[in-house]
Design an enzyme around this catalytic site. Structure first.
Site, PDB file in Angstrom:
ATOM      1  N   HIS A 119       0.858  -1.193   0.000  1.00  0.00           N
ATOM      2  CA  HIS A 119       0.000   0.000   0.000  1.00  0.00           C
ATOM      3  C   HIS A 119       0.888   1.234   0.000  1.00  0.00           C
ATOM      4  CE1 HIS A 119      -2.332  -3.304   1.562  1.00  0.00           C
ATOM      5  NE2 HIS A 119      -3.425  -2.656   1.200  1.00  0.00           N
ATOM      6  N   LYS A 147      -1.581  -7.841  -4.412  1.00  0.00           N
ATOM      7  CA  LYS A 147      -2.453  -6.669  -4.231  1.00  0.00           C
ATOM      8  C   LYS A 147      -1.602  -5.408  -4.129  1.00  0.00           C
ATOM      9  CE  LYS A 147      -5.592  -4.519  -0.906  1.00  0.00           C
ATOM     10  NZ  LYS A 147      -5.937  -4.463   0.513  1.00  0.00           N
ATOM     11  N   THR A 293     -20.726  18.831 -13.839  1.00  0.00           N
ATOM     12  CA  THR A 293     -21.288  19.861 -12.971  1.00  0.00           C
ATOM     13  C   THR A 293     -20.181  20.802 -12.500  1.00  0.00           C
ATOM     14  OG1 THR A 293     -22.745  20.231 -11.088  1.00  0.00           O
ATOM     15  CG2 THR A 293     -21.254  18.354 -10.904  1.00  0.00           C
ATOM     16  N   LYS A 297     -18.270  23.015 -16.140  1.00  0.00           N
ATOM     17  CA  LYS A 297     -19.188  23.097 -17.286  1.00  0.00           C
ATOM     18  C   LYS A 297     -18.590  23.880 -18.450  1.00  0.00           C
ATOM     19  CE  LYS A 297     -23.598  22.463 -14.915  1.00  0.00           C
ATOM     20  NZ  LYS A 297     -24.947  22.984 -14.692  1.00  0.00           N
ATOM     21  N   ASN A 319     -23.272  20.491 -19.802  1.00  0.00           N
ATOM     22  CA  ASN A 319     -23.443  19.605 -18.634  1.00  0.00           C
ATOM     23  C   ASN A 319     -23.478  18.137 -19.054  1.00  0.00           C
ATOM     24  OD1 ASN A 319     -25.968  19.373 -19.784  1.00  0.00           O
ATOM     25  ND2 ASN A 319     -27.043  19.354 -17.835  1.00  0.00           N
ATOM     26  N   ASP A 334     -29.628  21.352 -19.296  1.00  0.00           N
ATOM     27  CA  ASP A 334     -30.330  22.210 -18.324  1.00  0.00           C
ATOM     28  C   ASP A 334     -31.392  23.023 -19.061  1.00  0.00           C
ATOM     29  OD1 ASP A 334     -28.938  21.459 -16.069  1.00  0.00           O
ATOM     30  OD2 ASP A 334     -27.409  23.012 -16.298  1.00  0.00           O
ATOM     31  N   GLY A 365     -24.452  30.239 -14.475  1.00  0.00           N
ATOM     32  CA  GLY A 365     -24.518  29.153 -15.457  1.00  0.00           C
ATOM     33  C   GLY A 365     -25.943  28.688 -15.725  1.00  0.00           C
ATOM     34  N   GLN A 481     -30.359  13.718 -20.736  1.00  0.00           N
ATOM     35  CA  GLN A 481     -29.036  13.086 -20.851  1.00  0.00           C
ATOM     36  C   GLN A 481     -29.188  11.607 -21.190  1.00  0.00           C
ATOM     37  OE1 GLN A 481     -27.294  14.074 -16.952  1.00  0.00           O
ATOM     38  NE2 GLN A 481     -26.114  15.695 -17.941  1.00  0.00           N
TER      39      GLN A 481
HETATM   40  P1  NAP Z   1     -23.448  30.260 -10.532  1.00  0.00           P
HETATM   41  O1  NAP Z   1     -23.024  30.219 -11.956  1.00  0.00           O
HETATM   42  O2  NAP Z   1     -22.421  30.289  -9.467  1.00  0.00           O
HETATM   43  O3  NAP Z   1     -24.414  31.554 -10.368  1.00  0.00           O
HETATM   44  C1  NAP Z   1     -24.888  31.913  -9.101  1.00  0.00           C
HETATM   45  C2  NAP Z   1     -25.891  33.040  -9.246  1.00  0.00           C
HETATM   46  O4  NAP Z   1     -26.412  33.317  -7.956  1.00  0.00           O
HETATM   47  C3  NAP Z   1     -25.294  34.332  -9.789  1.00  0.00           C
HETATM   48  O5  NAP Z   1     -26.239  34.995 -10.543  1.00  0.00           O
HETATM   49  C4  NAP Z   1     -24.979  35.076  -8.494  1.00  0.00           C
HETATM   50  O6  NAP Z   1     -24.940  36.462  -8.641  1.00  0.00           O
HETATM   51  C5  NAP Z   1     -26.171  34.705  -7.658  1.00  0.00           C
HETATM   52  N1  NAP Z   1     -25.906  34.869  -6.244  1.00  0.00           N
HETATM   53  C6  NAP Z   1     -25.114  34.106  -5.469  1.00  0.00           C
HETATM   54  N2  NAP Z   1     -25.127  34.549  -4.204  1.00  0.00           N
HETATM   55  C7  NAP Z   1     -25.939  35.640  -4.181  1.00  0.00           C
HETATM   56  C8  NAP Z   1     -26.352  36.549  -3.175  1.00  0.00           C
HETATM   57  N3  NAP Z   1     -25.930  36.428  -1.911  1.00  0.00           N
HETATM   58  N4  NAP Z   1     -27.205  37.548  -3.504  1.00  0.00           N
HETATM   59  C9  NAP Z   1     -27.644  37.668  -4.777  1.00  0.00           C
HETATM   60  N5  NAP Z   1     -27.282  36.853  -5.786  1.00  0.00           N
HETATM   61  C10 NAP Z   1     -26.442  35.845  -5.492  1.00  0.00           C
HETATM   62  O7  NAP Z   1     -24.379  29.020 -10.175  1.00  0.00           O
HETATM   63  P2  NAP Z   1     -25.332  28.199 -11.160  1.00  0.00           P
HETATM   64  O8  NAP Z   1     -24.590  27.029 -11.707  1.00  0.00           O
HETATM   65  O9  NAP Z   1     -25.991  29.138 -12.093  1.00  0.00           O
HETATM   66  O10 NAP Z   1     -26.395  27.609 -10.128  1.00  0.00           O
HETATM   67  C11 NAP Z   1     -27.378  28.440  -9.515  1.00  0.00           C
HETATM   68  C12 NAP Z   1     -28.368  27.592  -8.772  1.00  0.00           C
HETATM   69  O11 NAP Z   1     -29.086  26.773  -9.680  1.00  0.00           O
HETATM   70  C13 NAP Z   1     -27.715  26.591  -7.820  1.00  0.00           C
HETATM   71  O12 NAP Z   1     -27.675  27.126  -6.550  1.00  0.00           O
HETATM   72  C14 NAP Z   1     -28.582  25.352  -7.863  1.00  0.00           C
HETATM   73  O13 NAP Z   1     -29.378  25.268  -6.710  1.00  0.00           O
HETATM   74  C15 NAP Z   1     -29.466  25.573  -9.049  1.00  0.00           C
HETATM   75  N6  NAP Z   1     -29.327  24.464 -10.004  1.00  0.00           N
HETATM   76  C16 NAP Z   1     -30.435  23.748 -10.284  1.00  0.00           C
HETATM   77  C17 NAP Z   1     -30.367  22.717 -11.186  1.00  0.00           C
HETATM   78  C18 NAP Z   1     -31.588  21.900 -11.466  1.00  0.00           C
HETATM   79  O14 NAP Z   1     -31.498  20.968 -12.263  1.00  0.00           O
HETATM   80  N7  NAP Z   1     -32.693  22.196 -10.837  1.00  0.00           N
HETATM   81  C19 NAP Z   1     -29.178  22.423 -11.845  1.00  0.00           C
HETATM   82  C20 NAP Z   1     -28.056  23.180 -11.533  1.00  0.00           C
HETATM   83  C21 NAP Z   1     -28.143  24.204 -10.607  1.00  0.00           C
HETATM   84  P3  NAP Z   1     -23.557  37.233  -9.010  1.00  0.00           P
HETATM   85  O15 NAP Z   1     -23.412  37.125 -10.504  1.00  0.00           O
HETATM   86  O16 NAP Z   1     -23.793  38.607  -8.550  1.00  0.00           O
HETATM   87  O17 NAP Z   1     -22.479  36.528  -8.266  1.00  0.00           O
END
Ligand code: NAP
Length: 514
Positions: A119, A147, A293, A297, A319, A334, A365, A481
């Site tokens: 190991h 092993k 994820t 991405k 994704n 998405d 994103g 997917q």
């Molecule tokens: P991301 O690219 O990091 O974007 C985050 C977003 O949230 C940005 O617009 C950011 O604003 C804003 N934000 C973060 N903290 C904040 C605060 N304190 N006050 C105001 N705005 C704030 O993340 P993402 O990949 O887009 O994911 C966003 C959310 O989508 C995740 O939290 C997740 O729950 C959800 N999601 C859902 C799925 C689904 O299949 N349902 C899939 C993926 C993700 P700024 O630009 O100002 O930083």
């Protein structure tokens, strides 16, 4: 091909109970970690092991140098292992240094075989194939296996482990240890290894990255694994809590597909590219597709180059990776997941979005994919984001409006979509919109799905709004997917049930105000 459950407890009685349970569950062998037993329990454990079926247990005294707890002298170690051998052990595990000065004479091991092991806690050794050959030689003419295990620092090391399991002659076990090494454990059967080690269902794993015996048998189809088994997975960091492996593996078992879907921890773009190239250069691996994820991405899109789907390129994030003859294609599901969730939740066809006023909160994103889908359908989108430049960039890419983040309560949308991370675990009391911005005639879709019932959705229901939760989107993007990879529609109710169980909440998607 042996499914070996490694069992550690400081009390002999607990070890034997757990071993019996693992054998009943379907383990071929159990490894009794004698080094983990309390010092005064070791003799009792070897004695109690005679209650186990003869030949179905391995006695191991792992030294501290190789990640165990044994601090005994060489003579003590040898005496305990020899006693185990004549007490019905199927194998005794002998570390290289002990095997190098053999302490057994012909016939002294009874029917027991030898697992000669090494190991490497500091990482992958320089010449693993050479080490495996040496371990094989040290076994002499006693049956058993060599092993070799090392602490895995880069996910591509799994491919080296699989190469060694396929290519080096003689019975062998090769393990890339740790969270990143799950492929080497799960695909051992596909590669013709002597066996693989896993964790009991009722106790702790003895090494990071071990899958439980129940998961190996039920979720990952260990018994049906063949050289043709296909590899899928979700690439990200962190990744351990992803729900995707649970839903895809359940669907693969339901469809009797010879495939596994694994959580794949990848920390950098360099690591991502190395792993994907390694998969492509090994056609026997049958890597078919990966979900991607955070935080990869964008990099995933770059990997696909010209094979990225045009809309995915516009979104700027992929994704889904799909292995093709001529390269790796990239998609963004998405987008389809969000549209499907909105249409189902509002009880309308996707075309009903044409001309609809939609307020999007966020410009990250997920917002990019959601806005791409909405504008493609002709919706009139206004984006509000905390950082104004990000909102402006997104609105100019997709030709929509922006509003000031501080004015979001005065939006005029018919549909409001939260694409920010506000309200997500652990800060579940946050909300991107206060009650002033929630009118009775509004539909509210929260892409956050953990928790399923966000504060925003609670406020929206209290205001009489129709609500749509993020689980619907998660399920639909995963279904898209599956369709891409398998050309078949999966059972989305199965997906939904698994996600709901994991989130521990009742179904609320599409519910009207209470
Ligand atoms: P991301 O690219 O990091 O974007 C985050 C977003 O949230 C940005 O617009 C950011 O604003 C804003 N934000 C973060 N903290 C904040 C605060 N304190 N006050 C105001 N705005 C704030 O993340 P993402 O990949 O887009 O994911 C966003 C959310 O989508 C995740 O939290 C997740 O729950 C959800 N999601 C859902 C799925 C689904 O299949 N349902 C899939 C993926 C993700 P700024 O630009 O100002 O930083």
């Amino acid at each position: 091909m042996r499914l070996i459950v490694s069992i550690a407890d400081d009390q002999a009685e607990a070890v034997i109970a757990s071993a019996q349970s693992a054998l009943q569950t379907g383990a071929d062998l159990v490894e009794l970690r004698l080094d983990q037993a309390a010092p005064d329990q070791v003799d009792a454990l070897v004695t109690a092991a005679t209650e186990l079926p003869r030949g179905r247990w391995i006695a191991t005294l792992r030294s501290e140098e190789e990640g165990g707890r044994c601090t005994r002298s060489a003579n003590d170690r040898r005496a305990i292992l020899l006693r185990a051998a004549v007490s019905g052990a199927g194998y005794i595990d002998v570390e290289r240094r002990d095997a190098a000065a053999p302490f057994w004479h012909d016939g002294e091991l009874g029917d027991a075989g030898l697992i000669v092991s090494q190991h490497c806690l500091e990482g992958i050794p320089v010449n693993p194939a050479g080490i495996l050959r040496q371990l094989r030689e040290l076994r002499g003419n006693v049956h058993g296996a060599a092993k070799l295990a090392w602490a895995c620092r880069d996910i591509a090391e799994n491919l080296t482990a699989l190469d060694l399991m396929r290519g080096v002659p003689g019975e062998r076990i090769v393990i890339a240890m740790g969270e990143k090494g799950v492929i080497s454990r799960v695909l051992a059967r596909k590669c013709g290894a002597f066996g693989t080690f896993c964790a009991p269902d009722d106790g702790p794993a003895t090494a990071a990255g071990q899958v439980t015996v129940g998961a190996m048998l039920e979720d990952l189809g260990w018994v049906g694994q063949t050289a043709n088994t296909q590899l899928f997975g979700v690439i990200g960091s962190p990744i351990a809590h992803s729900m995707s492996p649970a839903i895809f593996n359940a669907q693969f078992r339901k469809a009797a597909a010879n495939a596994v879907y694994l959580p794949l921890r990848v920390d950098s773009e360099r690591e991502l590219r190395g792993f994907l190239e390694g998969c492509r250069s090994r056609p026997w691996l049958n890597a078919r597709g990966f979900s991607v994820t955070v935080p990869h991405k964008h990099a995933a899109l770059g990997v696909a180059g010209q094979l990225a789907d045009p809309l995915t390129r516009r979104i700027g994030a992929a994704n889904t990776l799909d292995f093709m003859e001529d390269g790796i294609a990239a998609y963004n599901t998405d987008y389809a997941g969000a549209l499907g969730a909105i249409a189902a939740g509002m009880g309308v066809a996707e075309d009903a979005l044409t001309g609809m006023r939609v307020t999007v909160l966020g410009a990250g994103g997920v917002a990019r994919a959601v806005v791409a889908g909405l504008t493609e359908k002709g919706a009139k989108v206004t984006i509000y984001n905390r950082s104004a430049p990000r909102a402006s960039a997104l609105s100019s890419d997709f030709n929509c409006q922006t509003g000031d983040w501080d004015d979001r309560q005065r939006h005029n949308g018919e549909l409001l979509i939260n694409c920010t991370s506000l309200g997500m675990q652990p800060a579940v009391e946050e909300t991107p919109m206060s009650p002033e911005g929630l009118r009775r005639d509004l539909a509210v879709f929260d892409t956050v799905y953990n928790p399923r019932e966000t504060r925003l959705l609670r406020l929206a229901r209290a205001a009489g709004c129709r609500t749509i939760d993020g689980v619907a989107m998660f399920v639909q993007q995963a279904a898209a997917q599956y369709l891409l990879w398998m050309s078949r529609v999966p059972d989305t109710e199965l997906f939904e049930r698994i996600v709901s169980d994991r989130l521990g909440s009742a179904r609320r998607t599409g519910g009207q105000g209470e």
